[in-house]
Write an enzyme that holds these catalytic residues in place. Structure first.
Site, PDB file in Angstrom:
ATOM      1  N   VAL A   1       0.852  -1.182   0.000  1.00 31.34           N
ATOM      2  CA  VAL A   1       0.000   0.000   0.000  1.00 31.34           C
ATOM      3  C   VAL A   1       0.890   1.235   0.000  1.00 31.34           C
ATOM      4  O   VAL A   1       2.051   1.184   0.389  1.00 31.34           O
ATOM      5  CB  VAL A   1      -0.954   0.017   1.217  1.00 31.34           C
ATOM      6  N   SER A   2       0.314   2.364  -0.423  1.00 31.98           N
ATOM      7  CA  SER A   2       1.132   3.554  -0.656  1.00 31.98           C
ATOM      8  C   SER A   2       1.357   4.407   0.586  1.00 31.98           C
ATOM      9  O   SER A   2       2.138   5.344   0.547  1.00 31.98           O
ATOM     10  CB  SER A   2       0.485   4.421  -1.746  1.00 31.98           C
ATOM     11  N   SER A   3       0.672   4.109   1.691  1.00 33.33           N
ATOM     12  CA  SER A   3       0.900   4.884   2.913  1.00 33.33           C
ATOM     13  C   SER A   3       0.675   4.011   4.135  1.00 33.33           C
ATOM     14  O   SER A   3      -0.013   2.987   4.066  1.00 33.33           O
ATOM     15  CB  SER A   3      -0.043   6.098   2.964  1.00 33.33           C
TER      16      SER A   3
ATOM     17  N   GLN B   1      -3.075   3.600   5.121  1.00 32.65           N
ATOM     18  CA  GLN B   1      -4.011   2.923   4.228  1.00 32.65           C
ATOM     19  C   GLN B   1      -4.405   1.559   4.787  1.00 32.65           C
ATOM     20  O   GLN B   1      -3.572   0.807   5.278  1.00 32.65           O
ATOM     21  CB  GLN B   1      -3.380   2.764   2.839  1.00 32.65           C
TER      22      GLN B   1
ATOM     23  N   MET C   1       4.428   2.075   2.181  1.00 28.21           N
ATOM     24  CA  MET C   1       5.419   3.081   1.777  1.00 28.21           C
ATOM     25  C   MET C   1       4.780   4.150   0.914  1.00 28.21           C
ATOM     26  O   MET C   1       3.693   3.968   0.379  1.00 28.21           O
ATOM     27  CB  MET C   1       6.546   2.423   0.985  1.00 28.21           C
TER      28      MET C   1
END
Length: 223
Positions: free
Chosen positions: A32-34, A37, A61
């Site tokens: 996942v991008s954060s 999330q 990340m």
């Protein structure tokens, strides 16, 4: 009799060891991008396929930071008897080249199988028995990766065009410029006539010398 038992036990243990080594090991990978999330839905997808928690690897990340520590640990675990489940094809990389390279590493070098959960055609299990299935999976991967990369480039281009158009209409980007105090312009005149120093003028305007100088230069250049 003792020798016969030893030989028999050795054969049994050898057979069991071979069978254990041939057992399919299933893994899941989630990216996942954060850090905020939610990954619950993706974890549920993995568990529905019988993958245990200890075999689900999760990386959280930002787009700039792509140091995938969990993914690297996962690669070290994969072998020719492993099956890797991923929710979507873009979990393997950020762009066309990265996706294709990771697909090649996993399926060609490690010789593990990949199952993309949202795309049934991307399933390389039984690849040795079904060469046509492998060909179709590789072909679909090439097409999907290319389309995804092309769309990413188009989105960036539309964003750039939108910004350029907004700038032409006078829309300002970045932090709004700080308003100057009423005494700024008289003090600029005094400073240019060397009646006050830049330090004194900046202090009277309650701003750093660098800011006073930059704003004063703009006025002088505009005159």
């Amino acid at each position: 009799t003792s020798k016969i038992e030893k030989v028999t036990n050795f054969i049994i243990y050898s057979i069991l060891e071979v069978e254990m080594n041939n057992i399919t090991k299933e893994y899941g990978y989630i990216r996942v991008s954060s850090k905020t999330q939610n990954v619950a839905r993706q974890i549920k997808m993995m568990k529905e396929r019988g993958i245990s928690d200890k075999r689900i690897y999760i990386d959280k990340m930002s787009g700039r930071n792509f140091e995938r520590k969990e993914y690297k640990k996962l690669l070290a675990k994969l072998d020719s008897n492993a099956v890797l489940y991923i929710p979507e094809i873009d979990r393997l990389g950020r762009n066309y080249e990265e996706i294709l390279e990771q697909w090649r590493v996993i399926t060609k070098e490690i010789r593990a199988a990949i199952v993309v959960l949202d795309m049934p055609l991307l399933d390389t299990r039984n690849k040795d028995k079904d060469l046509m299935g492998t060909f179709i999976a590789d072909l679909v991967l090439q097409i999907l990766s290319y389309v995804a990369e092309t769309e990413r480039i188009k989105i960036k281009e539309r964003q750039r065009q939108g910004i350029d158009a907004a700038k032409e209409r006078g829309v300002a980007f970045g932090r709004p410029e700080r308003e100057v105090p009423e005494n700024f312009y008289p003090l600029v005149k005094l400073w240019t006539k060397k009646k006050v120093t830049i330090r004194e003028a900046a202090e009277l305007c309650n701003m750093p010398r660098s800011t006073f100088y930059a704003k004063a230069r703009k006025i002088m250049e505009a005159c």
